[in-house]
Design an enzyme around this catalytic site. Structure first.
Site, short mmCIF file in Angstrom:
data_model
loop_
_atom_site.label_atom_id
_atom_site.label_comp_id
_atom_site.label_asym_id
_atom_site.label_seq_id
_atom_site.Cartn_x
_atom_site.Cartn_y
_atom_site.Cartn_z
CG HIS A 191 134.76 64.29 155.31
ND1 HIS A 191 136.09 64.50 155.11
CD2 HIS A 191 134.65 63.20 156.11
CE1 HIS A 191 136.77 63.58 155.76
NE2 HIS A 191 135.93 62.78 156.36
CD GLU A 433 132.38 45.89 166.44
OE1 GLU A 433 132.06 46.56 165.44
OE2 GLU A 433 133.53 45.91 166.92
CG ASP A 457 130.62 45.19 162.01
OD1 ASP A 457 130.26 45.08 160.81
OD2 ASP A 457 131.58 45.90 162.36
CB CYS A 504 127.36 52.49 170.04
SG CYS A 504 128.61 51.26 169.62
#
Length: 580
Positions: A191, A433, A457, A504
């Site tokens: 984070h 994917e 993936d 993406c």
């Protein structure tokens, strides 16, 4: 002069003074206690938990007043971890059954969490352990009576060095004075790293020994591009990096000039460039870098590190904040893409030997239809606030897609019955994917509005390569003939069906592959915000004839290595000035 190597987690070069901040782990000793002392130890634990809760609540209220709602997500996450019964309940149980002190029991609880997280295949999810560690460290500091004071640099041009830096630390920093940060632990998807990138703060993680107090006050160069920290640079190195810094900032400045220009080739082919985001804080950075909204909003963070699943209202509130952060552009919300491993045991009821091939992503969502409809209702309601698309992850065939679409229809009807507004024409897409989705892409294309390729993936599953296995790193190649043929099929099938073909995955943000993706005909690329200007710069120097020639050239080779050599030569010949 000392050179430290680490992980480049946020780009940029900072030249300043090092300020070593004490964020070291509290030293914990485990010892036996008498049975008569158990209740007192449990009470000491509970008091420390409550003090930590009070501190985080006060910080949340302070941030709400000073910076607004958009920065509260990280604090809310830590409060949710604190409320997890497994944290305080299991620790209290360990005190009672093991007859050990509260600190030792808390460390044992942390070890259990670490074992759970270490078994997670997905690197992004695995790194969420850092939030648990941050919370437990705060509890231990309260037990030890040590204050967790905000980081306040006395002078400007300060590079903060610490064992770890929490999102709360960054939110409280004076960012006019702090120009960079370096930590001993952490990674690209922690984070703190996500927030550093959102605030465009150069950062390097995983640098052992950087908190040596002897380094405090030393002149340093922090290289968030190479993942290096140079302490006490000599004159030659200093001048070299000063030149690199100026060059980098000049190139960034020049590229940011492109932000307002259309993403189109010299012969007028328009491409949509969007950002991949995880928190609302990243929205401003996407827009500043010239992105037209978000092509991938990962919602997993909302579901992580918490005792239960988020309700519809909480999801709706966060999704609206994210939509407003990229308004007036499109927000593409990917539905839950978690694995059904121990993090979500309550939901999945499974413990899997191979989570990558198990109950994950859309499979997990379909296994808990009530929770899935909550997310779909929250997304649909968000569509009333601005442009939103829905994207289902890891669709492998038509049965899964139809079940997901049926639940979406149910969610629509529920909102209609309740008189709640939503976009009735909301676009629905799927991520491609897995190889089966490529094979049956023509069947899937009839029932959705867009495809978006998750290249990481797709490469992993098509080539049967574990992308976290460093021994196979050289085999993980986007230009493998099987991948190129898959990408070409996806575009051709999408366009035959009259829908958009998007990417993406990480491939979209690498300018090296841009001519190939353009030449194949992709309509939209989504990437990290900082990559958008560079990709746009190359894009605006392309013509469709030239990139089609380059893409076709890559198909003439039988191996990935040959295709890459050809591509690099073509790039050097046509676009060398864009790869400085």
């Amino acid at each position: 002069m000392q050179l430290f190597h680490g992980i480049a987690v946020s780009p940029g070069i900072a030249v300043g003074r090092l300020r070593v901040v004490d964020r070291r782990r509290v030293r914990v000793e485990e010892y036996e206690i008498a049975p008569a002392a158990v209740d007192a130890e449990v009470e000491r634990l509970q008091n420390a938990v409550e003090r930590t809760r009070s501190e985080l609540t006060a910080l949340r209220d302070q941030l709400r007043q000073t910076t607004g709602e958009e920065h509260l997500f990280f604090i809310e996450t830590h409060l949710m971890i604190l409320s997890d019964e497994r944290l305080s309940g299991e620790t209290a149980s360990t005190i009672r059954t093991g007859l050990i002190n509260a600190e030792g029991a808390l460390r044992r609880t942390l070890h259990k969490y670490r074992e759970i997280f270490a078994g997670i295949e997905d690197a992004y999810l695995r790194e969420r352990i850092s939030d648990v560690e941050t919370v437990i460290e705060k509890i231990l500091r309260n037990m030890a009576g040590k204050k967790h004071a905000p980081i306040v640099p006395e002078v400007g041009q300060t590079v903060i060095a610490a064992h770890d830096i929490s999102p709360a630390d960054i939110l409280q920093m004076d960012r006019d004075r702090v120009i960079g940060m370096v930590t001993e632990i952490g990674g690209k998807t922690s984070h703190a790293s996500i927030l550093a990138r959102a605030f465009e703060l150069p950062a390097v993680a995983g640098v052992e020994g950087v908190t040596d107090v002897l380094l405090d006050g030393a002149p340093v160069i922090l290289d968030g591009l190479r993942g290096e920290l140079i302490v006490n640079p000599d004159q030659t190195v200093f001048l070299e990096y000063l030149q690199r810094k100026r060059h980098y900032e000049y190139m960034e400045f020049e590229r940011l000039k492109l932000a307002a220009l259309p993403a189109e080739t010299q012969d007028g082919r328009r491409i949509t460039l969007r950002g991949n985001v995880e928190v609302p804080e990243e929205g401003a950075s996407v827009l500043r870098h010239g992105g037209e909204g978000a092509g991938l909003y990962r919602t997993e963070m909302l579901f992580m590190n918490r005792p239960g699943l988020p309700d519809e209202e909480e999801q709706y509130r966060i999704y609206v904040a994210m939509q407003q952060a990229v308004a007036p552009h499109m927000l593409t919300i990917r539905t839950l893409d978690l694995g059904g491993d121990k993090l979500l045991n309550e939901a999945s009821g499974t413990a899997e030997q191979n989570p990558a091939l198990g109950v994950r992503a859309i499979r997990l969502a379909l296994n808990m239809p009530d929770e899935f409809r909550k997310q779909l209702r929250a997304i649909l309601r968000t569509s009333a606030a601005g442009p939103v698309r829905i994207m289902f992850p890891m669709i492998s065939g038509l049965e899964e897609l139809r079940r997901a679409l049926a639940l979406l229809d149910e969610a629509r009807r529920e909102l209609d019955s309740a008189g709640m507004a939503h976009d009735r024409a909301i676009k629905v897409g799927i991520m491609i994917e897995v190889p089966s989705a490529v094979v049956v892409a023509d069947l899937l294309a009839r029932e959705v509005d867009f495809f978006s390729v998750g290249t990481n993936d797709l490469i992993q599953y098509t080539l049967a390569i574990d992308r976290s296995n460093e021994n196979l790193e050289n085999m993980f190649h986007p230009l493998h003939p099987a991948i190129l043929r898959s990408l070409r099929r996806i575009v051709e099938v999408a366009h035959e069906a009259g829908i958009e073909a998007c990417i993406c995955g990480e491939m979209a943000g690498d300018p090296l592959y841009l001519p190939v993706l353009l030449g194949l005909g992709f309509d939209e690329l989504s990437m990290a915000a900082a990559s958008i200007p560079r990709v746009k710069q190359v894009l605006r120097r392309c013509t469709m004839d030239r990139v089609a020639e380059i893409a076709e050239g890559c198909f003439s080779f039988a191996t990935a290595g040959e295709a890459e050599l050809f591509l690099k030569r073509a790039i050097t010949r046509h676009f060398a000035e864009s790869f400085d």
